[in-house]
Design an enzyme around this catalytic site. Structure first.
Site, PDB file in Angstrom:
ATOM      1  N   ASN A 107       4.976  -0.010  -2.638  1.00 30.78           N
ATOM      2  CA  ASN A 107       5.935   0.178  -1.549  1.00 30.78           C
ATOM      3  C   ASN A 107       5.304   0.183  -0.168  1.00 30.78           C
ATOM      4  O   ASN A 107       5.947  -0.205   0.807  1.00 30.78           O
ATOM      5  CB  ASN A 107       6.701   1.486  -1.749  1.00 30.78           C
ATOM      6  N   SER A 138      13.918   1.296   3.441  1.00 31.27           N
ATOM      7  CA  SER A 138      15.000   2.030   2.792  1.00 31.27           C
ATOM      8  C   SER A 138      15.532   3.073   3.756  1.00 31.27           C
ATOM      9  O   SER A 138      14.795   3.568   4.613  1.00 31.27           O
ATOM     10  CB  SER A 138      14.487   2.718   1.519  1.00 31.27           C
ATOM     11  N   TYR A 151       8.474   8.331  -3.335  1.00 30.94           N
ATOM     12  CA  TYR A 151       9.198   7.105  -2.976  1.00 30.94           C
ATOM     13  C   TYR A 151       9.654   7.173  -1.526  1.00 30.94           C
ATOM     14  O   TYR A 151       9.425   6.226  -0.745  1.00 30.94           O
ATOM     15  CB  TYR A 151      10.409   6.925  -3.892  1.00 30.94           C
ATOM     16  N   LYS A 155       8.413   4.741   1.699  1.00 31.37           N
ATOM     17  CA  LYS A 155       9.327   3.930   2.502  1.00 31.37           C
ATOM     18  C   LYS A 155       9.273   4.326   3.978  1.00 31.37           C
ATOM     19  O   LYS A 155       9.397   3.477   4.867  1.00 31.37           O
ATOM     20  CB  LYS A 155      10.752   4.057   1.963  1.00 31.37           C
TER      21      LYS A 155
END
Length: 254
Positions: A107, A138, A151, A155
């Site tokens: 990512n 995101s 996560y 992002k």
């Protein structure tokens, strides 16, 4: 930037949002769409070719976690064939907070490495023509899903990196903007792991919120490409394209 007759590289252009976006891009008539993806999908490539026979669609296997030198080697092959590339889309992403190192590698680090590699060909300080980068980040980059902090943080890092790229455009000649999808109905969000299993039902709970389809997201993605606004933070949510204001800029006086 009008997509027609442009040369586009799309990293992870065969995933959920990626494949629908590839379809919408092909409909818009680029000269070349080069898809780089970890998993080969000949059926999807054949579909894209049939969708608009005037567009040359090619595929290269690619894992964003490889070193910069390996990415540069692949890009050298692509640039040798196309001569010019107008747009790079970085779209690789995974959602699984059990895989901490891989989440960060795919990512964030992958986005940085692919971007760094293409600078070899685009950077105006090296005689390059410049180019445009669209990084798929995101909404969690500025509004974290706290049950998946790895996560969300990866992002946020990608978003911050993209904002910096945009501000470096006067130096490099390379402009950049971020694409930030909201909750989109893809295989990515149906079932995934929270950090330390703090919420075993996180995927199920997330889908209780209003969502959008991958097609709705893809159509707005194409609108963002056409807007071609350096530094834009595009929120693609509930079928809408929204420009998000970044409230604070730090001016460096190094």
């Amino acid at each position: 930037m009008a997509i027609a007759n442009k040369n586009i590289i799309f990293v992870a252009g065969l995933g959920g949002i990626g494949l629908d976006t590839s379809r919408e891009i092909v409909k818009s008539g680029p000269k070349n769409l080069v898809i780089l993806d970890r998993i080969e999908n000949p059926t999807a490539i054949a579909e894209l070719k049939a969708l608009n026979p005037k567009v040359t669609v090619t595929f290269y296997p690619y894992d964003v976690t490889v070193p910069v030198a390996e990415t540069t080697k692949l890009l050298k092959t692509i640039f040798a064939k196309l001569k010019t590339v107008d747009l790079l889309i970085n779209g690789a992403g995974i959602l699984d907070d059990h895989q901490i190192e891989r989440t960060i590698a795919v990512n964030f680090t992958g986005t940085v490495n692919t971007t760094t590699a293409i600078m070899e060909f685009w950077d105006k300080r090296k005689g390059g023509p410049g180019g445009v980068i669209a990084n798929i980040c995101s909404v969690t980059g500025f509004n974290a899903i706290y049950q998946v902090p790895v996560y969300s943080a990866s992002k946020a890092a990608a978003l911050s990196f993209t904002n910096s790229l945009a501000r470096l455009a006067p130096i490099t000649g390379v402009t950049a903007y971020s694409i930030n999808p909201g909750i989109t109905r893809t295989p990515l969000v149906h079932k995934f792991n929270s950090w330390l299993d703090v919420e075993p039902r996180v995927g199920e709970l997330l889908l209780e919120h209003p969502t959008q389809t991958t097609l709705e997201c893809a159509q707005n993605f194409v609108k963002a490409i056409e807007a071609n606004q350096n530094g834009a933070i595009w929120q693609l949510d509930l079928g809408r394209l929204i420009s998000v204001e970044w409230t604070k800029h730090w001016d460096s006086h190094i």
